[in-house]
Design a protein around this motif. Structure first.
Motif, PDB file in Angstrom:
ATOM      1  N   CYS A  22       6.308   2.756   0.074  1.00 40.31           N
ATOM      2  CA  CYS A  22       5.126   1.936   0.283  1.00 40.31           C
ATOM      3  C   CYS A  22       5.319   1.127   1.559  1.00 40.31           C
ATOM      4  O   CYS A  22       6.418   1.039   2.106  1.00 40.31           O
ATOM      5  N   LYS A  23       4.243   0.588   2.023  1.00 33.67           N
ATOM      6  CA  LYS A  23       4.268  -0.340   3.153  1.00 33.67           C
ATOM      7  C   LYS A  23       3.920  -1.711   2.597  1.00 33.67           C
ATOM      8  O   LYS A  23       3.047  -1.852   1.745  1.00 33.67           O
ATOM      9  N   VAL A  24       4.612  -2.719   3.093  1.00 31.52           N
ATOM     10  CA  VAL A  24       4.410  -4.093   2.662  1.00 31.52           C
ATOM     11  C   VAL A  24       3.833  -4.864   3.842  1.00 31.52           C
ATOM     12  O   VAL A  24       4.255  -4.669   4.983  1.00 31.52           O
ATOM     13  N   TYR A  25       2.870  -5.728   3.567  1.00 31.45           N
ATOM     14  CA  TYR A  25       2.288  -6.537   4.640  1.00 31.45           C
ATOM     15  C   TYR A  25       1.929  -7.922   4.108  1.00 31.45           C
ATOM     16  O   TYR A  25       1.752  -8.119   2.905  1.00 31.45           O
ATOM     17  N   LEU A  26       1.850  -8.863   5.010  1.00 27.12           N
ATOM     18  CA  LEU A  26       1.462 -10.229   4.656  1.00 27.12           C
ATOM     19  C   LEU A  26      -0.039 -10.296   4.402  1.00 27.12           C
ATOM     20  O   LEU A  26      -0.827  -9.703   5.147  1.00 27.12           O
ATOM     21  N   THR A  27      -0.410 -11.047   3.382  1.00 24.50           N
ATOM     22  CA  THR A  27      -1.819 -11.335   3.157  1.00 24.50           C
ATOM     23  C   THR A  27      -2.207 -12.488   4.097  1.00 24.50           C
ATOM     24  O   THR A  27      -1.335 -13.096   4.733  1.00 24.50           O
ATOM     25  N   GLU A  28      -3.476 -12.796   4.152  1.00 21.83           N
ATOM     26  CA  GLU A  28      -3.906 -13.948   4.966  1.00 21.83           C
ATOM     27  C   GLU A  28      -3.229 -15.223   4.484  1.00 21.83           C
ATOM     28  O   GLU A  28      -2.796 -16.058   5.280  1.00 21.83           O
ATOM     29  N   GLN A  29      -3.111 -15.358   3.164  1.00 22.25           N
ATOM     30  CA  GLN A  29      -2.442 -16.521   2.571  1.00 22.25           C
ATOM     31  C   GLN A  29      -0.958 -16.536   2.986  1.00 22.25           C
ATOM     32  O   GLN A  29      -0.402 -17.587   3.282  1.00 22.25           O
ATOM     33  N   GLY A  30      -0.344 -15.365   3.014  1.00 19.24           N
ATOM     34  CA  GLY A  30       1.059 -15.263   3.420  1.00 19.24           C
ATOM     35  C   GLY A  30       1.265 -15.626   4.881  1.00 19.24           C
ATOM     36  O   GLY A  30       2.230 -16.313   5.228  1.00 19.24           O
ATOM     37  N   ILE A  31       0.370 -15.167   5.745  1.00 18.21           N
ATOM     38  CA  ILE A  31       0.457 -15.505   7.173  1.00 18.21           C
ATOM     39  C   ILE A  31       0.347 -17.013   7.363  1.00 18.21           C
ATOM     40  O   ILE A  31       1.129 -17.621   8.097  1.00 18.21           O
ATOM     41  N   THR A  57       0.863  -1.175   0.000  1.00 14.35           N
ATOM     42  CA  THR A  57       0.000   0.000   0.000  1.00 14.35           C
ATOM     43  C   THR A  57       0.899   1.224   0.000  1.00 14.35           C
ATOM     44  O   THR A  57       2.001   1.201   0.551  1.00 14.35           O
ATOM     45  N   ALA A  58       0.429   2.297  -0.625  1.00 21.44           N
ATOM     46  CA  ALA A  58       1.199   3.540  -0.670  1.00 21.44           C
ATOM     47  C   ALA A  58       1.317   4.112   0.743  1.00 21.44           C
ATOM     48  O   ALA A  58       0.389   4.014   1.558  1.00 21.44           O
ATOM     49  N   SER A  59       2.457   4.684   1.023  1.00 18.92           N
ATOM     50  CA  SER A  59       2.690   5.299   2.325  1.00 18.92           C
ATOM     51  C   SER A  59       1.933   6.610   2.421  1.00 18.92           C
ATOM     52  O   SER A  59       1.888   7.386   1.461  1.00 18.92           O
ATOM     53  N   ASP A  60       1.355   6.883   3.575  1.00 22.02           N
ATOM     54  CA  ASP A  60       0.665   8.151   3.811  1.00 22.02           C
ATOM     55  C   ASP A  60       1.660   9.301   3.917  1.00 22.02           C
ATOM     56  O   ASP A  60       1.345  10.433   3.577  1.00 22.02           O
ATOM     57  N   GLU A  61       2.877   8.992   4.405  1.00 23.84           N
ATOM     58  CA  GLU A  61       3.877  10.033   4.661  1.00 23.84           C
ATOM     59  C   GLU A  61       4.713  10.386   3.426  1.00 23.84           C
ATOM     60  O   GLU A  61       5.163  11.506   3.281  1.00 23.84           O
ATOM     61  N   ASP A  62       4.960   9.402   2.551  1.00 28.07           N
ATOM     62  CA  ASP A  62       5.889   9.609   1.446  1.00 28.07           C
ATOM     63  C   ASP A  62       5.361   8.894   0.209  1.00 28.07           C
ATOM     64  O   ASP A  62       5.303   7.668   0.183  1.00 28.07           O
ATOM     65  N   ARG A  63       5.002   9.660  -0.819  1.00 29.23           N
ATOM     66  CA  ARG A  63       4.426   9.067  -2.029  1.00 29.23           C
ATOM     67  C   ARG A  63       5.396   8.129  -2.742  1.00 29.23           C
ATOM     68  O   ARG A  63       4.985   7.282  -3.509  1.00 29.23           O
ATOM     69  N   ARG A  64       6.717   8.302  -2.519  1.00 35.17           N
ATOM     70  CA  ARG A  64       7.709   7.451  -3.177  1.00 35.17           C
ATOM     71  C   ARG A  64       7.874   6.113  -2.470  1.00 35.17           C
ATOM     72  O   ARG A  64       8.537   5.224  -2.969  1.00 35.17           O
TER      73      ARG A  64
END
Length: 159
Positions: A110-119, A101-108
């Motif tokens: 992003c934040k990365v997170y595990l999906t349910e499948q990844g978890i 997902t794009a970062s709220d603080e810096d447009r350049r």
């Protein structure tokens, strides 16, 4: 007990240079050979799970921090290069194990997170990975494993 390759090297040195104490060569040689063999077994385990060690490292990092992270935070936590993180993140996104997902603080950024499948994948694989590592250490008693851990902690460079 058969002589191992390191013991053979030490024996050869003792014959041509009996004045030289090669104890450190034996210790470091065995640590390096053991590490190499363990890495092959660990890499083989991850390959059976459809992952590389690097991909697992990224997934496991996201699982243990338990919150979205930037690619920079991931590479600092994994001892990987930023390029390796970027390349492997793309593979993990395509596999559906992580999302960005794009970062709220810096447009350049992003934040990365595990999906349910990844978890689910990480939770399954890490359980088996720990069992695999336990098996690698099984020639040592619990007391010897604790002693080895303490000795290796003493040798670890500060970071």
């Amino acid at each position: 007990m058969p002589i191992d390759k390191v013991a053979n090297v030490l024996l050869q040195w003792s014959l041509v240079r009996p004045d030289l104490d090669c104890t450190s060569m034996g210790i470091i040689g065995r640590v390096r050979r053991t590490s190499g063999e363990w890495q092959k077994k660990i890499d083989g385990f991850f390959k059976l799970k459809g992952l590389s060690s690097t991909e697992f490292d990224i997934l496991a990092t996201l699982r243990r921090v338990n919150q979205p992270a930037t690619p920079t935070e991931i590479y600092r936590s994994t001892m990987l290069s930023s390029g390796a993180v970027s390349t492997n993140l793309e593979k993990l996104v395509q596999a559906g194990w992580v999302a960005r997902t794009a970062s709220d603080e810096d447009r350049r950024s992003c934040k990365v997170y595990l999906t349910e499948q990844g978890i689910a994948l990480v939770d399954d694989v890490v359980t088996q990975h720990v069992a695999n590592m336990d098996d690698l250490l099984s020639p040592l008693s619990a007391s010897e494993q604790q002693q080895l851990q303490q000795l290796l902690e003493k040798l670890m460079p500060e970071s």
